[in-house]
Design a protein around this motif. Structure first.
Motif, PDB file in Angstrom:
ATOM      1  N   ALA A 257       1.740  -7.241  10.679  1.00  0.00           N
ATOM      2  CA  ALA A 257       1.967  -7.615   9.279  1.00  0.00           C
ATOM      3  C   ALA A 257       2.994  -6.688   8.627  1.00  0.00           C
ATOM      4  CB  ALA A 257       0.650  -7.575   8.510  1.00  0.00           C
ATOM      5  N   LEU A 258       2.911  -5.397   8.926  1.00  0.00           N
ATOM      6  CA  LEU A 258       3.886  -4.452   8.390  1.00  0.00           C
ATOM      7  C   LEU A 258       5.296  -4.773   8.880  1.00  0.00           C
ATOM      8  CD1 LEU A 258       1.924  -1.093   8.625  1.00  0.00           C
ATOM      9  CD2 LEU A 258       2.887  -2.088   6.536  1.00  0.00           C
ATOM     10  N   GLU A 259       5.405  -5.184  10.135  1.00  0.00           N
ATOM     11  CA  GLU A 259       6.709  -5.550  10.686  1.00  0.00           C
ATOM     12  C   GLU A 259       7.271  -6.784   9.988  1.00  0.00           C
ATOM     13  OE1 GLU A 259      10.144  -5.675  13.152  1.00  0.00           O
ATOM     14  OE2 GLU A 259       8.777  -4.112  12.455  1.00  0.00           O
ATOM     15  N   VAL A 260       6.409  -7.767   9.723  1.00  0.00           N
ATOM     16  CA  VAL A 260       6.862  -8.964   9.010  1.00  0.00           C
ATOM     17  C   VAL A 260       7.331  -8.603   7.603  1.00  0.00           C
ATOM     18  CG1 VAL A 260       6.136 -11.174   8.040  1.00  0.00           C
ATOM     19  CG2 VAL A 260       5.447 -10.558  10.352  1.00  0.00           C
ATOM     20  N   LEU A 261       6.581  -7.741   6.912  1.00  0.00           N
ATOM     21  CA  LEU A 261       6.984  -7.326   5.574  1.00  0.00           C
ATOM     22  C   LEU A 261       8.338  -6.609   5.610  1.00  0.00           C
ATOM     23  CD1 LEU A 261       3.569  -6.077   4.133  1.00  0.00           C
ATOM     24  CD2 LEU A 261       4.849  -8.121   3.442  1.00  0.00           C
ATOM     25  N   ARG A 262       8.541  -5.805   6.624  1.00  0.00           N
ATOM     26  CA  ARG A 262       9.815  -5.098   6.752  1.00  0.00           C
ATOM     27  C   ARG A 262      10.965  -6.084   6.919  1.00  0.00           C
ATOM     28  NH1 ARG A 262      13.367  -3.372  10.435  1.00  0.00           N
ATOM     29  NH2 ARG A 262      12.255  -4.324  12.195  1.00  0.00           N
ATOM     30  N   ARG A 263      10.741  -7.122   7.749  1.00  0.00           N
ATOM     31  CA  ARG A 263      11.825  -8.051   8.081  1.00  0.00           C
ATOM     32  C   ARG A 263      11.984  -9.177   7.054  1.00  0.00           C
ATOM     33  NH1 ARG A 263      10.804  -9.315  14.358  1.00  0.00           N
ATOM     34  NH2 ARG A 263      12.611 -10.705  14.010  1.00  0.00           N
ATOM     35  N   THR A 264      11.114  -9.198   6.046  1.00  0.00           N
ATOM     36  CA  THR A 264      11.272 -10.175   4.954  1.00  0.00           C
ATOM     37  C   THR A 264      11.531  -9.465   3.624  1.00  0.00           C
ATOM     38  OG1 THR A 264       8.856 -10.239   4.637  1.00  0.00           O
ATOM     39  CG2 THR A 264       9.843 -11.946   6.043  1.00  0.00           C
ATOM     40  N   GLU A 265      11.802  -8.171   3.684  1.00  0.00           N
ATOM     41  CA  GLU A 265      12.073  -7.412   2.462  1.00  0.00           C
ATOM     42  C   GLU A 265      13.276  -8.013   1.729  1.00  0.00           C
ATOM     43  OE1 GLU A 265      12.788  -2.759   1.102  1.00  0.00           O
ATOM     44  OE2 GLU A 265      12.773  -3.316   3.227  1.00  0.00           O
TER      45      GLU A 265
ATOM     46  N   ARG B 268      -4.025   1.267   5.697  1.00  0.00           N
ATOM     47  CA  ARG B 268      -2.636   1.691   5.815  1.00  0.00           C
ATOM     48  C   ARG B 268      -1.689   0.582   5.359  1.00  0.00           C
ATOM     49  NH1 ARG B 268      -2.605   2.446  10.726  1.00  0.00           N
ATOM     50  NH2 ARG B 268      -1.214   0.849  11.568  1.00  0.00           N
ATOM     51  N   LEU B 269      -2.011  -0.663   5.710  1.00  0.00           N
ATOM     52  CA  LEU B 269      -1.191  -1.800   5.300  1.00  0.00           C
ATOM     53  C   LEU B 269      -1.162  -1.924   3.779  1.00  0.00           C
ATOM     54  CD1 LEU B 269       0.376  -4.433   5.805  1.00  0.00           C
ATOM     55  CD2 LEU B 269      -1.831  -5.574   6.154  1.00  0.00           C
ATOM     56  N   VAL B 270      -2.320  -1.825   3.144  1.00  0.00           N
ATOM     57  CA  VAL B 270      -2.379  -1.905   1.687  1.00  0.00           C
ATOM     58  C   VAL B 270      -1.554  -0.792   1.050  1.00  0.00           C
ATOM     59  CG1 VAL B 270      -3.915  -1.677  -0.310  1.00  0.00           C
ATOM     60  CG2 VAL B 270      -4.590  -3.133   1.612  1.00  0.00           C
ATOM     61  N   ASP B 271      -1.649   0.409   1.604  1.00  0.00           N
ATOM     62  CA  ASP B 271      -0.912   1.557   1.051  1.00  0.00           C
ATOM     63  C   ASP B 271       0.595   1.370   1.155  1.00  0.00           C
ATOM     64  OD1 ASP B 271      -3.210   2.887   0.368  1.00  0.00           O
ATOM     65  OD2 ASP B 271      -3.272   4.113   2.187  1.00  0.00           O
ATOM     66  N   LYS B 272       1.042   0.762   2.237  1.00  0.00           N
ATOM     67  CA  LYS B 272       2.482   0.671   2.491  1.00  0.00           C
ATOM     68  C   LYS B 272       3.112  -0.637   2.004  1.00  0.00           C
ATOM     69  CE  LYS B 272       2.571   3.755   6.517  1.00  0.00           C
ATOM     70  NZ  LYS B 272       3.458   4.735   5.842  1.00  0.00           N
ATOM     71  N   SER B 273       2.309  -1.653   1.740  1.00  0.00           N
ATOM     72  CA  SER B 273       2.860  -2.958   1.377  1.00  0.00           C
ATOM     73  C   SER B 273       3.468  -2.947  -0.027  1.00  0.00           C
ATOM     74  CB  SER B 273       1.772  -4.028   1.441  1.00  0.00           C
ATOM     75  OG  SER B 273       2.269  -5.267   0.957  1.00  0.00           O
TER      76      SER B 273
ATOM     77  N   GLY C  13     -10.439  -0.095   0.162  1.00  0.00           N
ATOM     78  CA  GLY C  13      -8.986  -0.187   0.264  1.00  0.00           C
ATOM     79  C   GLY C  13      -8.510  -1.209   1.263  1.00  0.00           C
ATOM     80  N   GLY C  14      -9.388  -2.141   1.678  1.00  0.00           N
ATOM     81  CA  GLY C  14      -8.998  -3.148   2.650  1.00  0.00           C
ATOM     82  C   GLY C  14      -8.126  -4.254   2.089  1.00  0.00           C
ATOM     83  N   CYS C  15      -8.121  -4.402   0.767  1.00  0.00           N
ATOM     84  CA  CYS C  15      -7.236  -5.353   0.090  1.00  0.00           C
ATOM     85  C   CYS C  15      -7.105  -4.895  -1.358  1.00  0.00           C
ATOM     86  CB  CYS C  15      -7.766  -6.792   0.172  1.00  0.00           C
ATOM     87  SG  CYS C  15      -9.363  -7.049  -0.626  1.00  0.00           S
ATOM     88  N   ASN C  16      -6.143  -5.461  -2.063  1.00  0.00           N
ATOM     89  CA  ASN C  16      -5.999  -5.122  -3.483  1.00  0.00           C
ATOM     90  C   ASN C  16      -5.744  -6.357  -4.343  1.00  0.00           C
ATOM     91  OD1 ASN C  16      -3.425  -5.500  -2.512  1.00  0.00           O
ATOM     92  ND2 ASN C  16      -2.604  -3.540  -3.240  1.00  0.00           N
ATOM     93  N   ALA C  17      -6.169  -7.507  -3.855  1.00  0.00           N
ATOM     94  CA  ALA C  17      -6.216  -8.759  -4.603  1.00  0.00           C
ATOM     95  C   ALA C  17      -7.257  -9.642  -3.905  1.00  0.00           C
ATOM     96  CB  ALA C  17      -4.852  -9.439  -4.650  1.00  0.00           C
ATOM     97  N   ILE C  18      -7.768 -10.636  -4.620  1.00  0.00           N
ATOM     98  CA  ILE C  18      -8.886 -11.424  -4.106  1.00  0.00           C
ATOM     99  C   ILE C  18      -8.621 -12.917  -4.289  1.00  0.00           C
ATOM    100  CG2 ILE C  18     -11.332 -12.007  -4.450  1.00  0.00           C
ATOM    101  CD1 ILE C  18     -10.947  -9.314  -3.089  1.00  0.00           C
ATOM    102  N   CYS C  19      -8.923 -13.681  -3.248  1.00  0.00           N
ATOM    103  CA  CYS C  19      -8.894 -15.146  -3.313  1.00  0.00           C
ATOM    104  C   CYS C  19     -10.309 -15.652  -3.598  1.00  0.00           C
ATOM    105  CB  CYS C  19      -8.380 -15.725  -2.003  1.00  0.00           C
ATOM    106  SG  CYS C  19      -8.377 -17.530  -1.945  1.00  0.00           S
TER     107      CYS C  19
END
Length: 368
Positions: free
Chosen positions: A201-209, A230-235, A258-264
């Motif tokens: 997921a972090l890689e996808v975020l990097r390549r869609t920045e 870590r993903l939440v911290d860096k996203s 810290g597993g997410c920071n928004a909710i569906c």
């Protein structure tokens, strides 16, 4: 007023095309229609969508738990005594959509008895919700064509892209093609349905920045606790919990860990009562919410609109309300209309999910 009997009616309506995503696919709406009858003749209605690959419920299990466990526990109670009813339902673990459907049906009864729309009883913030359309697994150009068609036909300009494929390049290409084809004013967000690892997921975020993606929903399994943090911290964008947060307790766990920071929020699995509790947690903590879709029929979609439009926080973002357009038919007597990218609240007592009895007779599975 007392609950007199409960019907759990299995039915099946084909989709016009398979709906594909990382955790599975559906070709038919094998759902269960719930009807709660009272001794005063008021009937509450709700739809329950089984998702065995996500929550473990099946059409047969919903019918069984309602008929054999839930109905005997609540028949004879007043529909207004929701706390007593929820205590009875809570003795059985899981079975979230069965519980959620019964709660919505109870609210439908309460609204009809009060002569008021349930959305008004819940909060009455606005009279409509903007619509987000879900784009499933297809080649990038096909996804763009579908998005442009829905924009043209319905005025929808918010799109949820189902991702979670491997190689990652398939989804990354789709993000770039959609942004280029839809322009900067379209809201595009992603839902991986636990299809990636947190590192992917972090890689996808990097390549869609730089594409202006607004959210990333459930990128990986909740068991990846450390990686998710870590993903939440860096996203750079909110990471949305969905399958990992079906209950208010789950929401507390994931937000505080810290597993997410928004909710569906999905009313199909929480009903209106627990959805209200979840929304309260999120607003109290300053956490954004989205109104999600359990691949709902029009009956389920009306329930989502009812709750989402009732509150300011749940109506800020477009709700996922268009999946019923992929169905070959539906049970709702008065079909939903999407106009200028939005769906209106039903201005009638209850939830407003009157059923076409001829269609129900045709599609139900328990009389064949």
């Amino acid at each position: 007023m007392k609950i007199e009997r409960i019907e759990a009616i299995p039915y099946s309506i084909p989709y016009t095309k398979p709906l594909k995503f990382a955790s599975g696919q559906v070709t038919e709406a094998d759902h269960v229609l719930l009807r709660v009858h009272t001794d005063e003749g008021i009937v509450g209605t709700a739809d329950t969508p089984p998702r065995p690959y996500t929550y473990g419920e099946t059409q047969d299990s919903i019918v069984a738990v309602v008929n054999k466990i839930f109905a005997p526990a609540v028949i004879g109670l007043d529909p207004l005594d929701r706390e007593k009813i929820h205590q009875a339902l809570g003795r059985t673990i899981h079975n979230q959509t069965a519980k959620g459907g019964l709660d919505i049906a109870l609210w439908d009864i309460i609204g009809q008895a009060a002569g008021m729309p349930v959305s008004q009883l819940l909060g009455g913030y606005t009279d409509s919700m903007q619509v987000s359309h879900m784009l499933g697994f297809q080649p990038a150009q096909k996804l763009l064509e579908e998005a442009l068609q829905f924009r043209s036909d319905y005025g929808i300009n918010t799109f949820k892209l189902k991702v979670g494929r491997r190689p990652l390049s398939l989804d990354i290409e789709a993000c770039h093609v959609l942004r280029e084809g839809l322009g900067e004013d379209a809201d595009i967000y992603l839902d991986a349905n636990r299809g990636w690892t947190a590192n992917e997921a972090l890689e996808v975020l990097r390549r869609t920045e730089g594409l202006g993606l607004s959210l990333l929903e459930e990128p990986c399994d909740a068991k990846e606790a450390m990686s998710r943090r870590r993903l939440v911290d860096k996203s750079p964008i909110p990471i949305v919990g969905d399958e990992s947060v079906p209950t208010a307790g789950d929401v507390s766990r994931e937000l505080l860990s810290g597993g997410c920071n928004a909710i569906c929020i999905k009313t199909a699995r929480s009903g209106f009562t627990e959805a209200t509790q979840i929304l309260g947690l999120c607003t109290g903590l300053g956490v954004d919410v989205t109104m999600g879709n359990q691949i709902d029929t029009q009956v389920g979609t009306i329930a989502t609109v009812t709750f989402g439009a009732a509150h300011e926080a749940s109506s800020r973002r477009a709700g996922e309300l268009s999946n019923f357009l992929d169905m070959s038919d539906d049970l709702l007597a008065e079909p939903i209309v999407i106009k200028d990218g939005s769906i209106s609240v039903r201005q009638m007592p209850g939830v407003g999910a009157a059923i076409d009895e001829a269609k129900l007779a045709h599609y139900r599975q328990d009389n064949k």
